[in-house]
Design an enzyme around this catalytic site. Structure first.
Site, PDB file in Angstrom:
ATOM      1  N   ARG A  44      22.500 -14.761  16.580  1.00 33.24           N
ATOM      2  CA  ARG A  44      23.941 -14.533  16.654  1.00 33.24           C
ATOM      3  C   ARG A  44      24.352 -13.552  15.576  1.00 33.24           C
ATOM      4  NH1 ARG A  44      27.258 -17.178  12.912  1.00 33.24           N
ATOM      5  NH2 ARG A  44      26.313 -18.830  11.666  1.00 33.24           N
ATOM      6  N   ASP A 104       0.831  -1.200   0.000  1.00 32.14           N
ATOM      7  CA  ASP A 104       0.000   0.000   0.000  1.00 32.14           C
ATOM      8  C   ASP A 104       0.868   1.253   0.000  1.00 32.14           C
ATOM      9  OD1 ASP A 104      -3.076  -0.853   0.627  1.00 32.14           O
ATOM     10  OD2 ASP A 104      -1.651  -2.267   1.491  1.00 32.14           O
ATOM     11  N   THR A 133       9.000  -8.208  13.890  1.00 33.07           N
ATOM     12  CA  THR A 133       8.195  -7.139  14.469  1.00 33.07           C
ATOM     13  C   THR A 133       9.035  -5.939  14.896  1.00 33.07           C
ATOM     14  OG1 THR A 133       8.367  -8.074  16.690  1.00 33.07           O
ATOM     15  CG2 THR A 133       6.527  -8.832  15.322  1.00 33.07           C
ATOM     16  N   HIS A 145      -3.771  -2.935  10.917  1.00 38.68           N
ATOM     17  CA  HIS A 145      -5.023  -2.353  11.397  1.00 38.68           C
ATOM     18  C   HIS A 145      -4.894  -2.024  12.879  1.00 38.68           C
ATOM     19  CE1 HIS A 145      -7.135  -3.396   7.662  1.00 38.68           C
ATOM     20  NE2 HIS A 145      -6.428  -4.512   7.694  1.00 38.68           N
ATOM     21  N   ARG A 180      14.086 -12.785  17.049  1.00 33.79           N
ATOM     22  CA  ARG A 180      15.106 -12.264  17.956  1.00 33.79           C
ATOM     23  C   ARG A 180      16.483 -12.587  17.375  1.00 33.79           C
ATOM     24  NH1 ARG A 180      12.468 -10.585  22.348  1.00 33.79           N
ATOM     25  NH2 ARG A 180      10.487 -11.567  22.890  1.00 33.79           N
TER      26      ARG A 180
END
Length: 207
Positions: A189, A99, A171, A121, A186
């Protein structure tokens, strides 16, 4: 440009909530349909039709460097907000929810079933009832490898040379030169000079 479309595009750029359909937004609807039509044309090409595939990708994407290879099927929201560097490889089922802009650097590799989305959203249901959404650009820098089934969320930057493990959900921003994995992803290394010496390692047995 219709005043409502101008307002929506400003909201996109400012990461504010917006809706992208309705009166005054017909041009946005047509822009999305154009991209999906081109993606459908690309997905219908024969495996030997390399020239045809390249022609469609050049028409579909906002910009594209040399030596880009995309395996069908490919899914896009618009297509023309995607910018690819040189020597990019994308395996089957790449989904680009563009978008707003997605920037992909040079020598980036995508394994099958990767999703990059610039759009999400709001959390509260009252804010979602009219379909409101927000968007933020995604940046994938040079020499990144994205593993199978990874999901890259809005606004994320993945630093140069890093690896995103299979099945990861990214994220947060990923620094350069690391391996990340997991949900949420996460840092596992750093990538080191020792990694220049490749040796296959068989999977361990679960304990």
């Amino acid at each position: 440009m219709d005043p409502r479309e101008r307002d929506v595009r400003n909201r996109m750029d400012q990461h504010e909530l917006y809706t992208d359909a309705g009166p005054g937004l017909e041009h946005l609807t047509e822009e999305r349909l154009r991209g999906k039509d081109l993606a459908d044309d690309f997905n219908a090409t024969r495996a030997r039709d390399e020239d045809g595939r390249q022609r469609i990708l050049h028409e579909l994407f906002g910009s594209m460097g040399e030596n880009v290879w995309v395996e069908p099927p490919l899914r896009v929201a618009y297509g023309n907000h995607v910018h690819l560097g040189h020597t990019v490889y994308a395996n089957f089922n790449l989904t680009l929810v563009d978008d707003v802009d997605i920037y992909i650097g040079d020598r980036v590799m995508f394994a099958p079933n990767v999703t990059i989305t610039t759009t999400g959203h709001p959390v509260h249901p009252e804010l979602r009832r009219d379909g409101s959404q927000f968007s933020a650009p995604v940046h994938i820098e040079n020499d990144v490898w994205i593993g199978s089934g990874a999901i890259i969320l809005p606004g994320i930057t993945i630093g140069a040379g890093s690896i995103v493990g299979a099945g990861s959900i990214v994220t947060a921003n990923v620094p350069a030169g690391v391996v990340v994995a997991g949900s949420p992803a996460r840092i596992i290394r750093k990538i080191q000079d020792a990694d220049k010496q490749f040796a296959y390692r068989a999977p361990r047995d679960l304990q």
